[in-house]
Scaffold this motif. Structure first.
Motif, mmCIF file in Angstrom:
data_model
loop_
_atom_site.group_PDB
_atom_site.id
_atom_site.type_symbol
_atom_site.label_atom_id
_atom_site.label_comp_id
_atom_site.label_asym_id
_atom_site.label_seq_id
_atom_site.Cartn_x
_atom_site.Cartn_y
_atom_site.Cartn_z
ATOM 1 N N SER A 102 66.175 30.163 21.569
ATOM 2 C CA SER A 102 65.109 30.238 22.582
ATOM 3 C C SER A 102 65.640 30.772 23.895
ATOM 4 C CB SER A 102 64.483 28.854 22.804
ATOM 5 O OG SER A 102 63.780 28.432 21.673
ATOM 6 N N VAL A 105 66.255 34.601 23.535
ATOM 7 C CA VAL A 105 65.000 35.363 23.507
ATOM 8 C C VAL A 105 64.409 35.440 24.914
ATOM 9 C CG1 VAL A 105 62.627 35.384 22.643
ATOM 10 C CG2 VAL A 105 64.528 34.896 21.086
ATOM 11 N N LEU A 113 60.094 39.159 18.122
ATOM 12 C CA LEU A 113 61.147 38.393 17.462
ATOM 13 C C LEU A 113 61.015 38.603 15.954
ATOM 14 C CD1 LEU A 113 63.426 36.253 17.406
ATOM 15 C CD2 LEU A 113 61.627 34.492 17.404
ATOM 16 N N VAL A 115 62.482 37.415 12.309
ATOM 17 C CA VAL A 115 63.125 36.188 11.835
ATOM 18 C C VAL A 115 63.350 36.250 10.332
ATOM 19 C CG1 VAL A 115 62.865 33.682 11.597
ATOM 20 C CG2 VAL A 115 62.110 34.816 13.691
ATOM 21 N N GLU A 120 62.556 30.573 9.126
ATOM 22 C CA GLU A 120 61.200 30.535 9.676
ATOM 23 C C GLU A 120 60.834 29.141 10.193
ATOM 24 O OE1 GLU A 120 56.569 31.585 8.411
ATOM 25 O OE2 GLU A 120 58.173 31.638 6.895
ATOM 26 N N LYS A 124 60.452 27.897 14.417
ATOM 27 C CA LYS A 124 59.037 27.907 14.805
ATOM 28 C C LYS A 124 58.847 27.610 16.291
ATOM 29 C CE LYS A 124 56.546 26.970 10.486
ATOM 30 N NZ LYS A 124 55.927 28.305 10.465
ATOM 31 N N ARG A 127 59.622 30.804 21.240
ATOM 32 C CA ARG A 127 58.431 31.498 21.714
ATOM 33 C C ARG A 127 58.728 32.960 22.049
ATOM 34 N NH1 ARG A 127 56.076 28.401 19.310
ATOM 35 N NH2 ARG A 127 55.291 26.370 19.982
ATOM 36 N N ALA A 128 57.944 33.833 21.463
ATOM 37 C CA ALA A 128 57.980 35.258 21.798
ATOM 38 C C ALA A 128 56.536 35.744 21.746
ATOM 39 C CB ALA A 128 58.859 36.037 20.832
ATOM 40 N N ARG A 130 55.377 38.059 20.095
ATOM 41 C CA ARG A 130 55.013 38.324 18.707
ATOM 42 C C ARG A 130 56.215 38.009 17.830
ATOM 43 N NH1 ARG A 130 51.366 43.389 17.029
ATOM 44 N NH2 ARG A 130 51.090 42.973 14.807
ATOM 45 N N THR A 131 55.971 37.405 16.678
ATOM 46 C CA THR A 131 57.025 37.065 15.731
ATOM 47 C C THR A 131 56.655 37.618 14.357
ATOM 48 O OG1 THR A 131 57.641 35.048 16.918
ATOM 49 C CG2 THR A 131 58.321 35.206 14.620
#
Length: 511
Positions: A102, A105, A113, A115, A120, A124, A127-128, A130-131
């Protein structure tokens, strides 16, 4: 004529010259995806489709894409699909904790992001904007076929990757490496390693680690075949060498030990005898181990020295014709040195013995850390933080680690970061974390702890506390309880003195 260096040059050449050749043999056990064996033409197609998808997502040139993944074809392709089209790739160590990922990022400013599916659930909480989870399920988002990506005007001084490294601060620092840094590193490394289009490269080294030391670029540029290995295992390495005709790999000393151990139980001729070159860095293996690579495996040993901040190649040590008549043990003693300067690198020692370097592979700086950058790049030299000696023949030997970094199993661990974590335990009043020699890992982490008055806590409890807050490899393997730790008149700990008793009998305080 001046043509800017850019990392896509390596893939462009491979696709042009070796397009029909299998360029990548993916790990057969990739989760959420069947094995992908990709021609170089297909790798180039995937890279273009990934860039087109970034266009569609609104991720512009110069913006960051973080990826947390075990070795995979999708990770390998991203070195070109992201950086090759003007964005910045942020490869993240998949062994890090959720909090650590975290931080990276957020600090990098990554909008996207990527992954690994095995991570996964663990990630979870990261926070980005979009993942995307790598694998067949995420491919529709990750690739956009049939659309030409937006053209990027190459700039060799633009940042291509940000690689986070544990240094002397509690938080990792983002090392900004340019297209020029990566191009020069990959080209000189491939040259010194004798890379060619007959090579088969086994990815025993994590690709996130200083961009796989540049091998994803260099091996692609010469048209070599990449064989992806997801998880290191000595016997499995030997099996892949046999199955795929592997000729070259890079590895930390712990991987070398794993292969030598597996070789003792191998049935039949050791695969790759007289053919495999193994490039080692992270810490110098014992002379006995280097000799065993030659005598027991029949492989050629090369050693390099460098840092994430130098992309990483600074020195190379490879068997020379002048050493052919030496015994394996005497030759191993010469190969145990860090090596001579790589092409384009200049190495010297400061007045107090610190290794200094100048080269086109040296980073532009640490992201958002101008003071740390200025300290590291002062007076026109990169300050490695390592102590060393240079022999009359120009070969460097690393004698001590001057900055508070422990290299265990090839991974950098900031002793300050571990100390901060131990200090967060209410029973700990003082702590010093040091590296001590270990036959398997090169170095392992020891915590010297002074307990708070009337506090009671066991070694296992403190180790578990670290594992709960850090990547497991950063946790101490042992805790020694002390009375107040000796300090200087200014109140400073002298870690070199704390390490002395554990390194007694070793010629240098790195292993």
């Amino acid at each position: 004529m001046l043509v800017p260096f850019e990392v896509r040059h390596f893939l462009d050449r491979a696709a042009t010259v070796y397009g029909a050749r299998t360029g990548v043999v993916d790990e057969p056990d990739q989760p959420a995806a069947p094995r992908q064996d990709l021609t170089y033409a297909r790798v180039a197609e995937l890279a273009r489709a990934q860039a087109a998808a970034l266009d569609a997502m609104g991720i512009g040139f110069g913006e960051r894409v973080a990826i947390v993944s075990h070795n995979s074809a999708r990770l390998l392709t991203s070195f070109f699909g992201v950086s090759g089209y003007g964005r910045i790739l942020v490869p993240v160590n998949f062994r890090l904790s959720t909090d650590e990922v975290s931080y990276i990022v957020e600090d990098s400013g990554a909008r996207l992001l990527l992954v690994d599916p095995a991570l996964e659930d663990q990630l979870k909480g990261v926070r980005a904007e979009r993942t995307i989870v790598l694998g067949e399920g995420g491919d529709a988002e990750m690739y956009r076929f049939g659309v030409d990506p937006e053209p990027w005007e190459p700039d060799e001084n633009a940042t291509a990757t940000i690689n986070y490294t544990s240094g002397t601060t509690a938080r990792p620092k983002g090392v900004e490496l340019t297209h020029r840094n990566l191009w020069v590193n990959a080209t000189t490394f491939a040259m010194h390693a004798g890379a060619n289009d007959r090579d088969v490269y086994l990815h025993t080294l994590p690709m996130f680690h200083a961009n796989g030391w540049g091998m994803p670029y260099g091996m692609t540029g010469v048209g070599a075949k990449h064989v992806v290995l997801r998880q290191v295992d000595g016997a499995e390495i030997l099996r892949r060498v046999e199955e795929h005709g592997v000729t070259i790999m890079c590895a930390a000393p712990a991987v070398v030990s794993a292969v030598l151990t597996a070789a003792k139980d191998w049935d039949g001729e050791i695969p790759g005898r007289g053919r495999v070159r193994i490039v080692v860095a992270g810490a110098p293996p014992p002379t006995r181990t280097i000799a065993q690579i030659e005598t027991e495996l029949g492989w050629e040993f090369l050693q390099i020295y460098g840092l994430t901040e130098t992309a990483p190649l600074l020195t190379v040590n490879r068997r020379r014709a002048e050493w052919d008549d030496l015994s394996p043990e005497d030759r191993a003693a010469k190969l145990g040195r860090a090596g001579a300067p790589a092409l384009g690198a200049t190495i010297r020692l400061s007045g107090d013995g610190e290794v200094l370097a100048r080269s086109n592979v040296v980073m532009t700086g640490y992201r958002n850390k101008p003071e740390e950058t200025a300290a590291q790049l002062r007076d026109g030299w990169f300050h490695t933080g390592d102590g060393g000696v240079i022999d009359d023949d120009g070969y460097l030997t690393i004698s001590d680690r001057r900055k508070d970094v422990i290299i265990t199993g090839g991974e950098n661990v900031s002793s300050i970061e571990v100390e901060d974590t131990l200090f967060s335990h209410p029973a700990v009043a003082e702590v010093a974390v040091i590296g001590v020699p270990d036959e398997k890992w090169g170095e392992t982490i020891k915590a010297l702890v002074v307990l708070a008055p009337e506090a009671e806590v066991g070694e296992a409890d403190l180790i578990a506390h670290c594992k709960a807050h850090l990547a497991r490899y950063k946790a101490p393997t042992s805790v020694e309880f002390r009375e107040p730790l000796a300090r200087t008149a200014a109140g400073k700990l002298q870690k070199f003195k704390l390490r002395e008793q554990y390194w007694e009998g070793h010629g240098r305080q790195v292993n």
